[in-house]
Write a protein that holds these residues in place. Structure first.
Motif, PDB file in Angstrom:
ATOM      1  N   GLN A  89       0.820  -1.210   0.000  1.00 59.31           N
ATOM      2  CA  GLN A  89       0.000   0.000   0.000  1.00 59.31           C
ATOM      3  C   GLN A  89       0.853   1.258   0.000  1.00 59.31           C
ATOM      4  O   GLN A  89       0.433   2.303  -0.513  1.00 59.31           O
ATOM      5  N   ILE A  90       2.067   1.185   0.557  1.00 64.36           N
ATOM      6  CA  ILE A  90       2.934   2.362   0.650  1.00 64.36           C
ATOM      7  C   ILE A  90       3.807   2.514  -0.592  1.00 64.36           C
ATOM      8  O   ILE A  90       3.786   3.551  -1.258  1.00 64.36           O
ATOM      9  N   TRP A  91       4.562   1.483  -0.924  1.00 65.00           N
ATOM     10  CA  TRP A  91       5.567   1.586  -1.984  1.00 65.00           C
ATOM     11  C   TRP A  91       5.030   1.272  -3.380  1.00 65.00           C
ATOM     12  O   TRP A  91       5.675   1.620  -4.375  1.00 65.00           O
ATOM     13  N   LEU A  92       3.870   0.644  -3.473  1.00 65.78           N
ATOM     14  CA  LEU A  92       3.224   0.389  -4.764  1.00 65.78           C
ATOM     15  C   LEU A  92       1.798   0.937  -4.776  1.00 65.78           C
ATOM     16  O   LEU A  92       0.942   0.440  -5.496  1.00 65.78           O
ATOM     17  N   GLU A 117      13.530   2.209  -9.142  1.00 63.08           N
ATOM     18  CA  GLU A 117      12.330   3.012  -9.400  1.00 63.08           C
ATOM     19  C   GLU A 117      11.409   3.022  -8.178  1.00 63.08           C
ATOM     20  O   GLU A 117      10.788   4.039  -7.865  1.00 63.08           O
ATOM     21  N   LYS A 118      11.348   1.893  -7.509  1.00 59.12           N
ATOM     22  CA  LYS A 118      10.427   1.770  -6.374  1.00 59.12           C
ATOM     23  C   LYS A 118      10.918   2.518  -5.137  1.00 59.12           C
ATOM     24  O   LYS A 118      10.125   3.249  -4.502  1.00 59.12           O
ATOM     25  N   TYR A 119      12.185   2.376  -4.781  1.00 56.24           N
ATOM     26  CA  TYR A 119      12.673   2.903  -3.503  1.00 56.24           C
ATOM     27  C   TYR A 119      13.482   4.195  -3.643  1.00 56.24           C
ATOM     28  O   TYR A 119      13.307   5.115  -2.833  1.00 56.24           O
ATOM     29  N   GLU A 120      14.350   4.293  -4.622  1.00 57.86           N
ATOM     30  CA  GLU A 120      15.176   5.493  -4.745  1.00 57.86           C
ATOM     31  C   GLU A 120      14.376   6.661  -5.334  1.00 57.86           C
ATOM     32  O   GLU A 120      14.436   7.787  -4.813  1.00 57.86           O
ATOM     33  N   LYS A 121      13.663   6.390  -6.427  1.00 56.21           N
ATOM     34  CA  LYS A 121      12.875   7.447  -7.066  1.00 56.21           C
ATOM     35  C   LYS A 121      11.471   7.574  -6.484  1.00 56.21           C
ATOM     36  O   LYS A 121      10.783   8.560  -6.766  1.00 56.21           O
ATOM     37  N   LYS A 122      11.072   6.577  -5.731  1.00 59.10           N
ATOM     38  CA  LYS A 122       9.732   6.574  -5.099  1.00 59.10           C
ATOM     39  C   LYS A 122       8.634   6.855  -6.130  1.00 59.10           C
ATOM     40  O   LYS A 122       7.764   7.714  -5.939  1.00 59.10           O
ATOM     41  N   ARG A 123       8.709   6.119  -7.209  1.00 64.37           N
ATOM     42  CA  ARG A 123       7.811   6.377  -8.336  1.00 64.37           C
ATOM     43  C   ARG A 123       6.355   6.080  -7.987  1.00 64.37           C
ATOM     44  O   ARG A 123       5.458   6.780  -8.443  1.00 64.37           O
ATOM     45  N   TRP A 124       6.126   5.081  -7.178  1.00 63.83           N
ATOM     46  CA  TRP A 124       4.750   4.684  -6.840  1.00 63.83           C
ATOM     47  C   TRP A 124       4.462   4.848  -5.350  1.00 63.83           C
ATOM     48  O   TRP A 124       3.559   4.229  -4.814  1.00 63.83           O
ATOM     49  N   PHE A 125       5.239   5.706  -4.695  1.00 69.38           N
ATOM     50  CA  PHE A 125       5.153   5.849  -3.242  1.00 69.38           C
ATOM     51  C   PHE A 125       3.896   6.615  -2.839  1.00 69.38           C
ATOM     52  O   PHE A 125       3.481   7.568  -3.489  1.00 69.38           O
ATOM     53  N   VAL A 126       3.308   6.170  -1.740  1.00 70.88           N
ATOM     54  CA  VAL A 126       2.169   6.842  -1.113  1.00 70.88           C
ATOM     55  C   VAL A 126       2.514   7.035   0.355  1.00 70.88           C
ATOM     56  O   VAL A 126       3.034   6.106   0.997  1.00 70.88           O
ATOM     57  N   PRO A 127       2.271   8.222   0.923  1.00 72.16           N
ATOM     58  CA  PRO A 127       2.592   8.428   2.343  1.00 72.16           C
ATOM     59  C   PRO A 127       1.928   7.383   3.234  1.00 72.16           C
ATOM     60  O   PRO A 127       0.846   6.877   2.945  1.00 72.16           O
ATOM     61  N   ARG A 130      -1.726   7.962   4.430  1.00 70.00           N
ATOM     62  CA  ARG A 130      -2.736   7.671   3.409  1.00 70.00           C
ATOM     63  C   ARG A 130      -2.858   6.172   3.165  1.00 70.00           C
ATOM     64  O   ARG A 130      -3.963   5.649   2.999  1.00 70.00           O
ATOM     65  N   ALA A 131      -1.725   5.484   3.176  1.00 71.31           N
ATOM     66  CA  ALA A 131      -1.757   4.034   2.970  1.00 71.31           C
ATOM     67  C   ALA A 131      -2.492   3.337   4.105  1.00 71.31           C
ATOM     68  O   ALA A 131      -3.275   2.403   3.875  1.00 71.31           O
ATOM     69  N   TRP A 132      -2.273   3.793   5.337  1.00 77.45           N
ATOM     70  CA  TRP A 132      -2.983   3.195   6.463  1.00 77.45           C
ATOM     71  C   TRP A 132      -4.485   3.448   6.344  1.00 77.45           C
ATOM     72  O   TRP A 132      -5.295   2.575   6.680  1.00 77.45           O
ATOM     73  N   ALA A 133      -4.888   4.625   5.880  1.00 77.23           N
ATOM     74  CA  ALA A 133      -6.309   4.920   5.726  1.00 77.23           C
ATOM     75  C   ALA A 133      -6.944   4.028   4.667  1.00 77.23           C
ATOM     76  O   ALA A 133      -8.051   3.509   4.841  1.00 77.23           O
ATOM     77  N   VAL A 134      -6.221   3.836   3.552  1.00 74.57           N
ATOM     78  CA  VAL A 134      -6.741   2.962   2.496  1.00 74.57           C
ATOM     79  C   VAL A 134      -6.851   1.529   2.983  1.00 74.57           C
ATOM     80  O   VAL A 134      -7.848   0.834   2.743  1.00 74.57           O
ATOM     81  N   ALA A 135      -5.829   1.068   3.713  1.00 71.34           N
ATOM     82  CA  ALA A 135      -5.867  -0.295   4.238  1.00 71.34           C
ATOM     83  C   ALA A 135      -7.007  -0.480   5.222  1.00 71.34           C
ATOM     84  O   ALA A 135      -7.703  -1.511   5.231  1.00 71.34           O
ATOM     85  N   ALA A 136      -7.233   0.544   6.082  1.00 67.74           N
ATOM     86  CA  ALA A 136      -8.333   0.452   7.040  1.00 67.74           C
ATOM     87  C   ALA A 136      -9.682   0.448   6.332  1.00 67.74           C
ATOM     88  O   ALA A 136     -10.610  -0.270   6.731  1.00 67.74           O
ATOM     89  N   ALA A 137      -9.806   1.259   5.250  1.00 70.45           N
ATOM     90  CA  ALA A 137     -11.062   1.282   4.499  1.00 70.45           C
ATOM     91  C   ALA A 137     -11.325  -0.060   3.842  1.00 70.45           C
ATOM     92  O   ALA A 137     -12.449  -0.572   3.862  1.00 70.45           O
ATOM     93  N   HIS A 138     -10.300  -0.659   3.258  1.00 67.00           N
ATOM     94  CA  HIS A 138     -10.458  -1.978   2.637  1.00 67.00           C
ATOM     95  C   HIS A 138     -10.851  -3.028   3.668  1.00 67.00           C
ATOM     96  O   HIS A 138     -11.707  -3.880   3.413  1.00 67.00           O
TER      97      HIS A 138
END
Length: 244
Positions: A89-92, A117-127, A130-138
């Motif tokens: 939810q955070i890195w992708l 791309e995933k960790y250095e550039k944080k291309r798909w990163f979500v704070p 926000r990730a915790w909120a999405v996970a809780a909603a799911h």
């Protein structure tokens, strides 16, 4: 010493139990089954190959072997609250699987580029918030769906009001049902019998009976004239006749 060893064994048991969870059974970075390392930088479980690539990133990730190192209680709690599901939810969080394609994980170079791309550039990163909120909603949606499905009473088909008063019509096996009008018309057609065939009546009477006098329009050979070469008839001349 014995107490410390027992604590380490207890921590290792908790760690192995976490790796048996569905979302932790594969490497977070390449989907290889059976992760052997824990990424203590983000809280995921990875394979041996990806652990080496993670050490070479900028900044490097801190990884620990599950079976060859010891874990503190704080580290166990960190891994328990994260794991591969939360890390996804955070890195992708912005990764679109429909428009993007995962690299060929059998190629180490492609895996390295993907991790950069995933960790250095944080291309798909979500704070994380926000990730915790999405996970809780799911989790709440899935929980409410499961509870509503379990609380919904089973609806059984009710008995028809006319089933007690309306007798069932007997049906022949393999014969399609017909309407009453069609049955009556079929019955009336069956009641009609074909008239018997009378050969004598069709021929005009008994063929062995004495012939009756010829009607006036038939030929009368009494008036045959041999000299004129014509045969006269009452009313009509049929044809010329050659005199023998």
């Amino acid at each position: 010493m014995a107490a410390k060893r027992k604590q380490e064994e207890r921590h290792l048991k908790l760690l192995r139990e976490m790796t048996t969870l569905l979302h932790n059974r594969k490497c977070f970075d390449c989907d290889q089954r059976g992760p052997t390392y824990a990424d203590m930088t983000i809280g995921s479980f990875v394979c041996t190959s990806c652990s080496g690539i993670l050490r070479g990133l900028n900044p490097p990730h801190r990884v620990k072997s599950i079976s060859m190192t010891t874990f503190t209680l704080q580290e166990i709690e960190f891994l328990r609250t994260h794991g591969n599901d939360v890390c996804k939810q955070i890195w992708l969080g912005l990764y679109d699987e429909k428009s993007s394609v995962y690299p060929d994980f059998r190629d180490p170079q492609k895996v390295k580029v993907f991790l950069q791309e995933k960790y250095e550039k944080k291309r798909w990163f979500v704070p994380a918030e926000r990730a915790w909120a999405v996970a809780a909603a799911h989790a709440s949606i899935s929980g409410s769906s499961a509870s509503s499905a379990s609380s919904t009473p089973e609806i059984k088909p009710g008995k028809s009001q006319t089933s007690d008063t309306t007798p069932a019509l007997p049906l022949n096996k393999g014969t399609p049902t017909q309407s009453p009008a069609a049955s009556r018309s079929q019955g009336s057609r069956q009641e009609k019998k074909v008239a018997p065939f009378d050969l004598l009546a069709d021929l005009g009477g008994d063929i062995f009976a004495t012939p009756q006098s010829a009607p006036p329009y038939f030929a009368n050979f009494a008036h045959f004239n041999s000299h004129t070469g014509k045969m006269l008839f009452t009313g009509y001349v049929i044809c010329d006749v050659v005199t023998l």
